[in-house]
Write a protein that holds these residues in place. Structure first.
Motif, PDB file in Angstrom:
ATOM      1  N   PHE A  27       0.831  -1.203   0.000  1.00 10.32           N
ATOM      2  CA  PHE A  27       0.000   0.000   0.000  1.00 10.32           C
ATOM      3  C   PHE A  27       0.867   1.255   0.000  1.00 10.32           C
ATOM      4  O   PHE A  27       0.601   2.223  -0.703  1.00 10.32           O
ATOM      5  CB  PHE A  27      -0.926  -0.002   1.213  1.00 10.32           C
ATOM      6  N   GLY A  30       2.715   1.843  -3.380  1.00  9.01           N
ATOM      7  CA  GLY A  30       1.866   1.979  -4.567  1.00  9.01           C
ATOM      8  C   GLY A  30       1.758   0.637  -5.257  1.00  9.01           C
ATOM      9  O   GLY A  30       2.612  -0.231  -5.101  1.00  9.01           O
ATOM     10  N   GLN A 166      -6.817   0.705  -4.902  1.00 13.77           N
ATOM     11  CA  GLN A 166      -5.606   1.206  -5.548  1.00 13.77           C
ATOM     12  C   GLN A 166      -5.315   0.456  -6.849  1.00 13.77           C
ATOM     13  O   GLN A 166      -4.891   1.052  -7.838  1.00 13.77           O
ATOM     14  CB  GLN A 166      -4.407   1.094  -4.600  1.00 13.77           C
ATOM     15  N   SER A 170      -5.196   2.141 -10.456  1.00 13.07           N
ATOM     16  CA  SER A 170      -3.952   2.027 -11.229  1.00 13.07           C
ATOM     17  C   SER A 170      -4.190   1.396 -12.588  1.00 13.07           C
ATOM     18  O   SER A 170      -3.380   1.534 -13.507  1.00 13.07           O
ATOM     19  CB  SER A 170      -2.906   1.224 -10.449  1.00 13.07           C
TER      20      SER A 170
END
Length: 199
Positions: A27, A30, A166, A170
């Motif tokens: 996390f 990234g 995320q 992404s």
């Protein structure tokens, strides 16, 4: 024997701690991964097999996949992780059984949608809906479910959904949640389409 049981408990907790540290590092750094062409249809069929082999028989599992479903550019393991995370959450929401459904179709997001969902962009997407007939999610919980370390489970880390979020972002996607008693839907939209038709 008592020491053996104690060592086993220690081993289990060390593995949990290691998994938690791995999640925290993922996390913090990234979400990265090598993107390839992914046929989401295949991922859903893999999950279909896992669910039918391992979930309680009180859970009815259904799929509805568009025949001409597009492919996306993404990291297959990460996308699989997203779907499994949401499927397991749905299972937890139905302790007395129920229906779990995954559907996937081609869609297009227009300017009106992206004005409301700032992470999304105008364009073609695959829309994947994971729905369950469980107890539902309280509005005050929905507001926080993508926050790191927020969890309603006694054994949860609070990182599963934030990491899924995320990964989706992404991959050029968007996610939204709608919930009421007996009906919760996680809608994932994946962008970065790699081609227009499935093989």
């Amino acid at each position: 024997p008592q020491n053996q049981r104690l060592l086993k408990t220690i081993e289990i907790n060390v593995k949990r701690g290691a998994a938690l540290v791995k999640q925290v590092l993922s996390f913090a750094r990234g979400i990265e991964g090598k993107h390839t062409t992914v046929q989401v249809r295949h991922l859903i069929l893999e999950i279909d097999h896992i669910v039918k082999e391992t979930f309680p028989k009180s859970i009815k599992f259904c799929t509805d996949i568009a025949a001409n479903l597009w492919t996306v550019s993404g990291e297959p393991t990460q996308l699989h992780q997203i779907l499994m995370n949401l499927v397991v959450n749905a299972l937890d929401a139905m302790p007395n059984g129920g229906t779990l459904t995954i559907s996937a179709e081609n869609t297009y997001l227009d300017e009106n949608y992206v004005k409301i969902h700032l992470d999304a962009r105008v364009g073609a997407y695959i829309a994947i809906a994971i729905s369950d007939t469980g107890m539902g999610i309280e509005p005050q919980v929905i507001e926080r479910i993508f926050e790191p370390f927020f969890t309603t489970r006694s054994e949860g880390t609070g990182l599963g959904l934030p990491i899924a979020y995320q990964i989706i972002i992404s991959n050029g996607g968007a996610v939204e949640v709608q919930s009421k008693p007996d009906k919760t839907v996680f809608m994932i939209r994946l962008g970065n389409l790699s081609r227009k038709t499935i093989l």
